[in-house]
Design a protein around this motif. Structure first.
Motif, PDB file in Angstrom:
ATOM      1  N   CYS A 127      44.716  44.000  35.885  1.00  0.00           N
ATOM      2  CA  CYS A 127      43.630  43.376  36.724  1.00  0.00           C
ATOM      3  C   CYS A 127      43.986  41.694  36.655  1.00  0.00           C
ATOM      4  CB  CYS A 127      42.301  43.836  36.102  1.00  0.00           C
ATOM      5  SG  CYS A 127      42.107  43.342  34.482  1.00  0.00           S
ATOM      6  N   LEU A 128      44.925  41.433  36.331  1.00  0.00           N
ATOM      7  CA  LEU A 128      45.197  39.867  36.364  1.00  0.00           C
ATOM      8  C   LEU A 128      45.482  39.586  37.710  1.00  0.00           C
ATOM      9  CD1 LEU A 128      47.732  39.780  33.299  1.00  0.00           C
ATOM     10  CD2 LEU A 128      45.439  39.192  33.306  1.00  0.00           C
ATOM     11  N   ARG A 129      44.688  38.575  38.112  1.00  0.00           N
ATOM     12  CA  ARG A 129      44.733  38.142  39.545  1.00  0.00           C
ATOM     13  C   ARG A 129      44.818  36.305  39.453  1.00  0.00           C
ATOM     14  NH1 ARG A 129      47.197  41.160  42.737  1.00  0.00           N
ATOM     15  NH2 ARG A 129      45.971  40.864  44.749  1.00  0.00           N
ATOM     16  N   LEU A 130      45.537  36.067  40.317  1.00  0.00           N
ATOM     17  CA  LEU A 130      45.435  34.281  40.159  1.00  0.00           C
ATOM     18  C   LEU A 130      44.223  33.644  41.248  1.00  0.00           C
ATOM     19  CD1 LEU A 130      49.360  34.040  40.606  1.00  0.00           C
ATOM     20  CD2 LEU A 130      47.995  34.116  38.625  1.00  0.00           C
TER      21      LEU A 130
ATOM     22  N   ASN B 114      42.805  30.617  40.242  1.00  0.00           N
ATOM     23  CA  ASN B 114      43.499  29.220  40.294  1.00  0.00           C
ATOM     24  C   ASN B 114      43.731  28.497  41.572  1.00  0.00           C
ATOM     25  OD1 ASN B 114      44.978  29.297  37.292  1.00  0.00           O
ATOM     26  ND2 ASN B 114      45.222  31.425  38.077  1.00  0.00           N
ATOM     27  N   LEU B 115      43.303  28.986  42.461  1.00  0.00           N
ATOM     28  CA  LEU B 115      43.053  28.280  43.749  1.00  0.00           C
ATOM     29  C   LEU B 115      42.283  26.961  43.723  1.00  0.00           C
ATOM     30  CD1 LEU B 115      43.541  28.222  46.846  1.00  0.00           C
ATOM     31  CD2 LEU B 115      41.371  29.416  47.005  1.00  0.00           C
ATOM     32  N   PHE B 116      41.389  26.968  42.716  1.00  0.00           N
ATOM     33  CA  PHE B 116      40.562  25.975  42.592  1.00  0.00           C
ATOM     34  C   PHE B 116      40.699  25.148  41.115  1.00  0.00           C
ATOM     35  CE2 PHE B 116      38.498  29.567  44.508  1.00  0.00           C
ATOM     36  CZ  PHE B 116      38.270  29.093  45.896  1.00  0.00           C
TER      37      PHE B 116
ATOM     38  N   ALA C  41      48.023  31.846  52.197  1.00  0.00           N
ATOM     39  CA  ALA C  41      48.648  32.320  51.004  1.00  0.00           C
ATOM     40  C   ALA C  41      49.892  32.914  50.891  1.00  0.00           C
ATOM     41  CB  ALA C  41      47.550  33.202  49.917  1.00  0.00           C
TER      42      ALA C  41
ATOM     43  N   SER D  89      49.595  39.862  48.268  1.00  0.00           N
ATOM     44  CA  SER D  89      48.725  40.669  47.504  1.00  0.00           C
ATOM     45  C   SER D  89      49.458  41.057  46.204  1.00  0.00           C
ATOM     46  CB  SER D  89      48.763  42.085  48.264  1.00  0.00           C
ATOM     47  OG  SER D  89      49.703  42.841  48.591  1.00  0.00           O
ATOM     48  N   TYR D  90      50.668  40.758  45.878  1.00  0.00           N
ATOM     49  CA  TYR D  90      51.154  41.169  44.622  1.00  0.00           C
ATOM     50  C   TYR D  90      50.650  40.077  43.437  1.00  0.00           C
ATOM     51  CZ  TYR D  90      55.006  44.051  46.589  1.00  0.00           C
ATOM     52  OH  TYR D  90      55.355  45.055  47.325  1.00  0.00           O
ATOM     53  N   PHE D  91      49.961  39.051  44.146  1.00  0.00           N
ATOM     54  CA  PHE D  91      49.457  37.913  43.089  1.00  0.00           C
ATOM     55  C   PHE D  91      48.462  37.570  43.309  1.00  0.00           C
ATOM     56  CE2 PHE D  91      53.971  37.231  44.820  1.00  0.00           C
ATOM     57  CZ  PHE D  91      54.759  37.473  43.706  1.00  0.00           C
ATOM     58  N   THR D  92      47.879  37.641  44.424  1.00  0.00           N
ATOM     59  CA  THR D  92      46.160  37.113  44.696  1.00  0.00           C
ATOM     60  C   THR D  92      45.680  37.665  45.698  1.00  0.00           C
ATOM     61  OG1 THR D  92      45.111  35.035  45.199  1.00  0.00           O
ATOM     62  CG2 THR D  92      47.227  35.276  46.182  1.00  0.00           C
TER      63      THR D  92
ATOM     64  N   VAL E  42      43.342  36.169  47.218  1.00  0.00           N
ATOM     65  CA  VAL E  42      42.984  35.083  48.401  1.00  0.00           C
ATOM     66  C   VAL E  42      43.887  35.064  49.456  1.00  0.00           C
ATOM     67  CG1 VAL E  42      43.112  32.268  48.524  1.00  0.00           C
ATOM     68  CG2 VAL E  42      42.651  33.419  46.403  1.00  0.00           C
ATOM     69  N   LYS E  43      43.477  34.779  50.718  1.00  0.00           N
ATOM     70  CA  LYS E  43      43.972  34.777  51.846  1.00  0.00           C
ATOM     71  C   LYS E  43      44.223  33.351  52.426  1.00  0.00           C
ATOM     72  CE  LYS E  43      44.233  39.332  52.060  1.00  0.00           C
ATOM     73  NZ  LYS E  43      45.446  40.015  51.485  1.00  0.00           N
TER      74      LYS E  43
ATOM     75  N   GLY F 183      46.835  25.165  39.862  1.00  0.00           N
ATOM     76  CA  GLY F 183      47.285  26.582  39.222  1.00  0.00           C
ATOM     77  C   GLY F 183      47.776  27.728  40.170  1.00  0.00           C
ATOM     78  N   LEU F 184      47.029  27.816  41.274  1.00  0.00           N
ATOM     79  CA  LEU F 184      47.550  29.382  42.102  1.00  0.00           C
ATOM     80  C   LEU F 184      48.856  29.233  42.551  1.00  0.00           C
ATOM     81  CD1 LEU F 184      46.752  31.798  43.406  1.00  0.00           C
ATOM     82  CD2 LEU F 184      45.992  30.554  45.505  1.00  0.00           C
ATOM     83  N   TYR F 185      49.003  28.210  42.984  1.00  0.00           N
ATOM     84  CA  TYR F 185      50.504  28.263  43.726  1.00  0.00           C
ATOM     85  C   TYR F 185      51.562  27.853  42.704  1.00  0.00           C
ATOM     86  CZ  TYR F 185      46.805  27.962  46.823  1.00  0.00           C
ATOM     87  OH  TYR F 185      45.529  27.996  47.401  1.00  0.00           O
TER      88      TYR F 185
ATOM     89  N   ALA G 195      51.154  44.213  34.869  1.00  0.00           N
ATOM     90  CA  ALA G 195      49.807  43.433  34.661  1.00  0.00           C
ATOM     91  C   ALA G 195      49.033  43.057  35.638  1.00  0.00           C
ATOM     92  CB  ALA G 195      49.927  42.353  33.401  1.00  0.00           C
ATOM     93  N   PHE G 196      49.754  42.843  36.693  1.00  0.00           N
ATOM     94  CA  PHE G 196      49.062  42.290  37.867  1.00  0.00           C
ATOM     95  C   PHE G 196      48.970  43.145  38.814  1.00  0.00           C
ATOM     96  CE2 PHE G 196      50.208  38.126  35.964  1.00  0.00           C
ATOM     97  CZ  PHE G 196      49.566  37.265  36.475  1.00  0.00           C
TER      98      PHE G 196
ATOM     99  N   VAL H 243      51.023  45.347  39.893  1.00  0.00           N
ATOM    100  CA  VAL H 243      52.057  45.517  40.946  1.00  0.00           C
ATOM    101  C   VAL H 243      53.175  46.441  39.984  1.00  0.00           C
ATOM    102  CG1 VAL H 243      54.288  44.801  42.180  1.00  0.00           C
ATOM    103  CG2 VAL H 243      51.931  43.551  41.835  1.00  0.00           C
TER     104      VAL H 243
ATOM    105  N   ASP I 108      52.123  47.753  45.206  1.00  0.00           N
ATOM    106  CA  ASP I 108      50.827  47.025  44.460  1.00  0.00           C
ATOM    107  C   ASP I 108      49.591  47.860  44.775  1.00  0.00           C
ATOM    108  OD1 ASP I 108      50.678  46.074  47.369  1.00  0.00           O
ATOM    109  OD2 ASP I 108      48.935  44.939  46.609  1.00  0.00           O
TER     110      ASP I 108
ATOM    111  N   TRP J 151      46.652  46.937  44.923  1.00  0.00           N
ATOM    112  CA  TRP J 151      45.751  46.142  45.692  1.00  0.00           C
ATOM    113  C   TRP J 151      45.644  46.661  47.298  1.00  0.00           C
ATOM    114  CZ3 TRP J 151      42.897  44.308  42.119  1.00  0.00           C
ATOM    115  CH2 TRP J 151      43.536  43.929  40.802  1.00  0.00           C
ATOM    116  N   GLU J 152      46.779  46.192  47.997  1.00  0.00           N
ATOM    117  CA  GLU J 152      46.830  46.666  49.263  1.00  0.00           C
ATOM    118  C   GLU J 152      47.918  47.805  49.801  1.00  0.00           C
ATOM    119  OE1 GLU J 152      47.247  42.871  51.467  1.00  0.00           O
ATOM    120  OE2 GLU J 152      45.448  42.072  50.489  1.00  0.00           O
TER     121      GLU J 152
END
Lengths: 298, 224
Positions: free
Chosen positions: A21-24, A27-29, A202, A217-220, A222-223, B6-8, B82-83, B85, B117, B119-120
């Protein structure tokens, strides 16, 4: 050996079944909480400095609290209006959505510059801290960002603003709020859109970083899909981007957003030598202000 | 300041990790009937909050010698998992030339990298072809190696429907494996994507110049 392999497979299985369930997203903020806004008294490092001629009369600085509702997730957020609130019903107002770092103290000089475009307090300027920033409650999220933008414009409307006098301006992270709101207006339909250093999405950031065409979507989740949302924008559009943007490439991000705009009028300002954070300063504050005034009043 | 945060950095870190998240698999082909299981750790070096660190990426692999000079293997990328994927790779190592003194052994390895993944439900496939030269030493137990891994991106478009113009991602790798009776220990350095600029792509990769990224990896292997 079979036992050993079985043991290893069991270890692998346990490892693999750890919560995936780890998502980034968060970290956008890059938000910083505050108990109070200090504005000119803030010691927060500034990327753009201005002299005292940009100072705003204290009577023209109003801190306001708003309620933002993100699908039932309500938060009190804060904004700073620069101008005469009683004249919002007749003034043209720039709704400024700031970048990801810190809070409104960090972007205070930028708000002052906008409040000096075309002359001191020619235009009203409203800036908000998204939820989780500064004094604003809650945690920042992409959907919360849009909810907060709605709340801000709702406040302007309640104070008499009409859509034909609303100029929406987004910088960096704020381009997501600005573009999305202008593409999908809820309260007021903005008259014009200004984007400074917008990101494409993103997905573009992901591809830039990895070379490979991997899904974001592999990482976040956020769109922040400015490249898609801008296609819905019909209002006049001003795009500003530093040619030497060292973070969001002008080529893969800014040019893409500009190319995808299909509305009635657009103008592009590719600022030589400017990076991601210093376009107004490198362009020259007078040039920057003049370009803004010309676009807003054209 | 904008979104230099961080995100990027994390996206970039993990994204490039997908393409370089493990040291080379079984550079020296296994003996017929021999099996090995490996755990690997490490990744590209990045500047994170002012400190240079390798991306902490964890992976596992297993290989088996089907016949002399031909090894099959498969790997699972735990950090990706863990993400959300599922990222696996599978391939073979074919010995092309046996080492003889200072003349290195040479092996080639076609690999399929697959990701999906939760998610999508997006699936990705990237073929890979590696070639490595290795030198045995220390009574032929240990070996060092030098090689080139090549990832290929077959997509015609990238994000937002823009043309994908980067179809070849090479990785230069050099490593050393110390072998004990039951265990092997590998240290590997990679120079990832030396043909692409690392400027203006949201993350401060550590590299020799303005291209690519340097990676450091360690591996522990159990022999059976």
């Amino acid at each position: 050996m079979k036992k050993q392999i079985l043991s290893i497979l069991i270890v692998l299985s346990v490892t693999c079944s750890l919560p995936s369930c780890l998502r980034l997203d968060s970290n956008l903020f890059n938000n910083i909480k505050l108990d109070n806004y200090l504005l000119d008294a803030s010691t927060s490092p500034q990327e753009i400095t201005v002299d005292t001629s940009y100072n705003i009369p204290s009577g023209f600085i109003q801190q306001v609290a708003l309620t933002s509702d993100d699908n039932g997730n309500k938060a009190t957020i804060y904004g700073i209006y620069v101008g005469d609130v009683s004249r919002i019903s007749s003034d043209t107002v720039i709704m400024y959505f700031h970048g990801t770092k810190g809070n409104m103290d960090y972007y205070w000089n930028r708000e002052k510059i906008l409040a000096n475009a075309g002359g001191k307090n020619r235009f009203g300027v409203f800036m908000i801290d998204y939820r989780g920033y500064g004094m604003s409650e809650g945690k920042p999220t992409e959907s919360g960002l849009h909810a907060d933008a709605n709340a801000a414009i709702e406040w302007l409307k309640n104070n008499g603003l009409a859509g034909d006098r609303l100029i929406v301006y987004g910088f960096s992270l704020g381009t997501a709020a600005a573009t999305y709101y202008t593409a999908n207006p809820t309260t007021l339909v903005p008259a014009k859109l200004i984007l400074e250093a917008p990101f494409g999405s993103a997905a573009v950031m992901t591809n830039d970083a990895t070379v490979l065409a991997l899904p974001s979507s592999y990482f976040t989740s956020v769109k922040v899909d400015n490249a898609e949302e801008i296609k819905k924008v019909q209002q006049p559009f001003m795009w500003i981007h530093g040619i030497n943007d060292d973070f969001l490439s002008i080529k893969t991000h800014g040019e893409l957003v500009y190319k995808n705009y299909k509305g009635v009028y657009s103008e592009a300002h590719r600022v030589p030598a400017a990076t991601h954070v210093n376009v107004p300063a490198v362009w020259g504050l007078d040039n920057y202000k003049a370009a803004l005034e010309a676009f807003i009043t054209r | 300041m904008g979104v230099k945060s961080g995100l990027y950095c994390c996206i970039a870190l993990l994204a490039i990790a997908f393409a370089s998240c493990a040291p080379a698999r079984y550079v020296r082909p296994l003996e017929k009937g021999q099996s090995k299981v490996s755990a690997t750790f490490g990744g590209p070096l990045i500047n994170y909050s002012g400190t240079t660190i390798p991306a902490p990426l964890l992976g596992f692999a297993a290989g088996h010698g089907f016949k002399d000079g031909l090894t099959g293997f498969a790997g699972l990328h735990a950090t990706s998992l863990a993400f959300g994927v599922l990222h696996v790779d599978a391939g073979v190592v074919k010995g092309l030339l046996k080492p003889n003194g200072w003349i290195p052994g040479v092996s080639a390895s076609p690999v399929a990298n697959m990701m999906f993944d939760k998610w999508e439900h997006k699936f990705s496939f990237f073929p890979q072809a590696d070639i490595n030269a290795y030198w045995n030493y220390g009574k032929k137990k240990h070996y060092c190696y030098l090689g080139l891994a090549n990832w290929f991106d077959l997509h015609s478009t990238r994000a937002e429907g823009e043309p994908q113009t980067k179809h070849w991602l090479p990785v230069v790798q050099v490593g050393n494996t110390l072998a004990a009776k039951k265990w092997e220990y590998t240290l590997e350095l990679k120079y990832i994507a030396p043909n692409y600029s690392n400027r203006d792509i949201v993350v401060p990769y550590i590299s020799a110049g303005n291209t690519g990224a340097i990676g450091i990896y360690i591996g522990v292997t159990r022999k059976f």
